[in-house]
Design an enzyme around this catalytic site. Structure first.
Site, short mmCIF file in Angstrom:
data_model
loop_
_atom_site.label_atom_id
_atom_site.label_comp_id
_atom_site.label_asym_id
_atom_site.label_seq_id
_atom_site.Cartn_x
_atom_site.Cartn_y
_atom_site.Cartn_z
N LYS A 118 -12.34 -44.91 -2.11
CA LYS A 118 -11.45 -46.00 -1.70
C LYS A 118 -11.58 -46.31 -0.22
O LYS A 118 -11.47 -47.47 0.19
CB LYS A 118 -9.99 -45.65 -2.02
CG LYS A 118 -9.66 -45.78 -3.49
CD LYS A 118 -8.17 -45.91 -3.69
CE LYS A 118 -7.83 -46.15 -5.15
NZ LYS A 118 -6.40 -46.16 -5.41
N LYS A 201 -16.50 -47.17 -14.11
CA LYS A 201 -15.16 -47.15 -14.73
C LYS A 201 -14.57 -48.56 -14.80
O LYS A 201 -14.75 -49.34 -13.86
CB LYS A 201 -14.27 -46.26 -13.85
CG LYS A 201 -12.91 -45.95 -14.41
CD LYS A 201 -12.07 -45.14 -13.42
CE LYS A 201 -11.46 -46.02 -12.37
NZ LYS A 201 -10.39 -45.40 -11.58
N LYS A 204 -9.02 -52.20 -12.22
CA LYS A 204 -8.39 -53.48 -11.86
C LYS A 204 -8.95 -54.02 -10.56
O LYS A 204 -8.78 -55.18 -10.24
CB LYS A 204 -6.86 -53.36 -11.81
CG LYS A 204 -6.31 -52.15 -11.11
CD LYS A 204 -4.80 -52.01 -11.39
CE LYS A 204 -4.38 -50.55 -11.40
NZ LYS A 204 -3.07 -50.27 -11.87
P1 TYM Z 1 -3.92 -45.31 -11.61
O1 TYM Z 1 -2.77 -46.19 -11.34
O2 TYM Z 1 -5.21 -45.63 -10.94
O3 TYM Z 1 -4.19 -45.23 -13.16
C1 TYM Z 1 -3.14 -44.92 -14.06
C2 TYM Z 1 -3.64 -44.11 -15.23
O4 TYM Z 1 -4.65 -44.84 -15.93
C3 TYM Z 1 -5.81 -44.02 -16.06
N1 TYM Z 1 -6.99 -44.89 -16.01
C4 TYM Z 1 -7.97 -44.85 -16.90
N2 TYM Z 1 -8.14 -44.10 -17.99
C5 TYM Z 1 -9.26 -44.31 -18.71
N3 TYM Z 1 -10.21 -45.23 -18.38
C6 TYM Z 1 -10.07 -46.00 -17.29
N4 TYM Z 1 -10.98 -46.91 -16.98
C7 TYM Z 1 -8.91 -45.83 -16.48
N5 TYM Z 1 -8.45 -46.42 -15.36
C8 TYM Z 1 -7.28 -45.83 -15.08
C9 TYM Z 1 -5.76 -43.07 -14.86
O5 TYM Z 1 -6.53 -41.92 -15.08
C10 TYM Z 1 -4.28 -42.78 -14.78
O6 TYM Z 1 -3.92 -41.78 -15.70
N6 TYM Z 1 -2.93 -41.33 -8.74
C11 TYM Z 1 -2.62 -41.99 -10.00
C12 TYM Z 1 -1.14 -42.30 -10.16
C13 TYM Z 1 -0.23 -41.14 -9.96
C14 TYM Z 1 -0.02 -40.08 -10.88
C15 TYM Z 1 0.97 -39.25 -10.26
C16 TYM Z 1 -0.57 -39.76 -12.12
C17 TYM Z 1 0.57 -40.93 -8.89
N7 TYM Z 1 1.30 -39.80 -9.08
C18 TYM Z 1 1.39 -38.09 -10.90
C19 TYM Z 1 -0.12 -38.58 -12.75
C20 TYM Z 1 0.85 -37.77 -12.14
C21 TYM Z 1 -3.39 -43.30 -10.05
O7 TYM Z 1 -3.75 -43.88 -9.05
O8 TYM Z 1 -3.52 -43.79 -11.31
#
Ligand code: TYM
Length: 341
Positions: A118, A201, A204
């Site tokens: 990032k 991957k 968004k």
């Molecule tokens: P974020 O917002 O990027 O994504 C949210 C969830 O979606 C999953 N994900 C995917 N899974 C499969 N294929 C994909 N292409 C894909 N894109 C996204 C992510 O693995 C995630 O589960 N840091 C985290 C948010 C967070 C969090 C937490 C998660 C903050 N605190 C505590 C778990 C526990 C994040 O940026 O996810």
């Protein structure tokens, strides 16, 4: 407050950074719903404080936070069965994050591949928040003494760091206070790939909208994106081994498998030997049948933003019953004086 042995408690979060993709749905939300129905205590969080580690337009952040809440509910999360919260409504997340900033080591953070991706080449100009983000993520989880965290594969390294933070805290203060969390990374959709490049991957933030399916896409757009999805020119194999080195084929089959709740083997038994020109229309039809009702319900829910705000306020009240005593105890363990009554 739970103490060892910790009772199973599920926590996970998603950033309201604009638009929910099929990757978020299959890799996270759909699995959140399944866990909600499986007798666990479940807490799901919109992580607005994480989102501002990169610039967010304030009006858009407000909209995206409510839209994500609508997406949760439209996908089947029930505010009566799960605690649904917005991160900034529960101040103990950031209080514990500070304590964890003092537990985690700079070297641990420097190893985080998501920070490197990032921040890119200009890491010196990245926000300090983006750098210490994994300590806040650990706090999100551990302020509930959560034991299980369903996520997609891209979050694995952050969850390993969460375990390291819990282990070091327990070790430094000689107390078995935080659980060692189990990542739950299961199923055929833990890494949904871009429709334009099966080695990247689905995200968004990809500049090409054709690379992803958004939960707000209409039926025609979904069909167009699947029609244009990159594939190779061979027919589908009859067994999973036949998809080796065919990342785009593997991705579309995995998506079909996750959307239809069928093992990959069953999908290939049905479609093995057939061309993508047969498979893609079937996949479109399936995707539309799952996504369209969610998208319609999201639009419905978004027409009453006051109700969304009430749901999140109710969630925060329930959450704080868990987080306040855990935070209080954490301060006590670290030697902070409690306020005199
Ligand atoms: P974020 O917002 O990027 O994504 C949210 C969830 O979606 C999953 N994900 C995917 N899974 C499969 N294929 C994909 N292409 C894909 N894109 C996204 C992510 O693995 C995630 O589960 N840091 C985290 C948010 C967070 C969090 C937490 C998660 C903050 N605190 C505590 C778990 C526990 C994040 O940026 O996810």
């Amino acid at each position: 407050m739970t103490y060892p042995p910790f009772t199973p408690r599920v926590f996970s979060g998603i950033q309201p950074s604009g638009g929910l993709t099929l990757g978020n749905y299959l890799g996270a939300i759909k699995r959140f719903v399944n866990m909600q129905n499986a007798d666990f205590e479940t807490i799901y969080c919109i992580v607005d404080l994480h989102a501002i580690t990169v610039w967010q337009n304030p009006k858009e952040l407000t909209h995206n936070t409510r839209e994500l809440c609508a997406g949760f509910i439209a996908s089947g999360l029930d505010p009566k069965k799960s605690i649904l919260i917005n991160q900034s409504h529960v101040p103990e997340h950031t209080q514990l994050a500070w304590v964890f900033n003092c537990i985690a080591r700079v070297g641990w953070m420097q190893r985080m591949t998501q920070f490197k991706d990032k921040a890119g080449k200009n890491a010196q100009k990245a926000s300090l928040g983006l750098f210490c983000y994994p300590a806040l993520m650990a706090a999100d989880i551990l302020i509930y003494h959560a034991t299980h965290v369903p996520v997609g594969e891209d979050q694995k390294q952050h969850l390993e760091l969460t375990r390291d933070i819990a282990i070091k805290f327990n070790h430094d203060y000689k107390i078995d206070f935080f659980p060692i969390t189990e990542p739950v990374i299961e199923g055929t959709a833990t890494k949904v790939m871009s429709l334009r490049d099966g080695t990247k991957k689905m995200s968004k933030s990809d500049p090409s909208d054709l690379s992803r399916i958004n939960l707000t896409d209409d039926a025609e757009t979904i069909a167009k994106k699947i029609r244009k999805a990159k594939t190779d020119s061979d027919a589908l194999p009859s067994e999973p081994a036949g998809m080796k080195d065919r990342p785009e084929a593997q991705n579309l089959v995995n998506i079909y498998s996750a959307l239809s709740d069928q093992p990959v083997e069953t999908v290939l038994r049905d479609f093995g030997g057939r061309q993508f020109s047969d498979f893609k229309p079937a996949l479109s039809e399936l995707a539309v049948s799952v996504i369209s009702p969610i998208s319609k319900e999201m639009t419905n829910l978004m027409s009453d933003s006051a109700e969304i705000d009430r749901i999140l306020t109710y969630g925060a009240e329930q959450a704080r019953e868990i987080t306040e005593p855990i935070m209080k105890k954490t301060y006590e363990i670290t030697g902070m004086i409690a306020r005199a009554r």
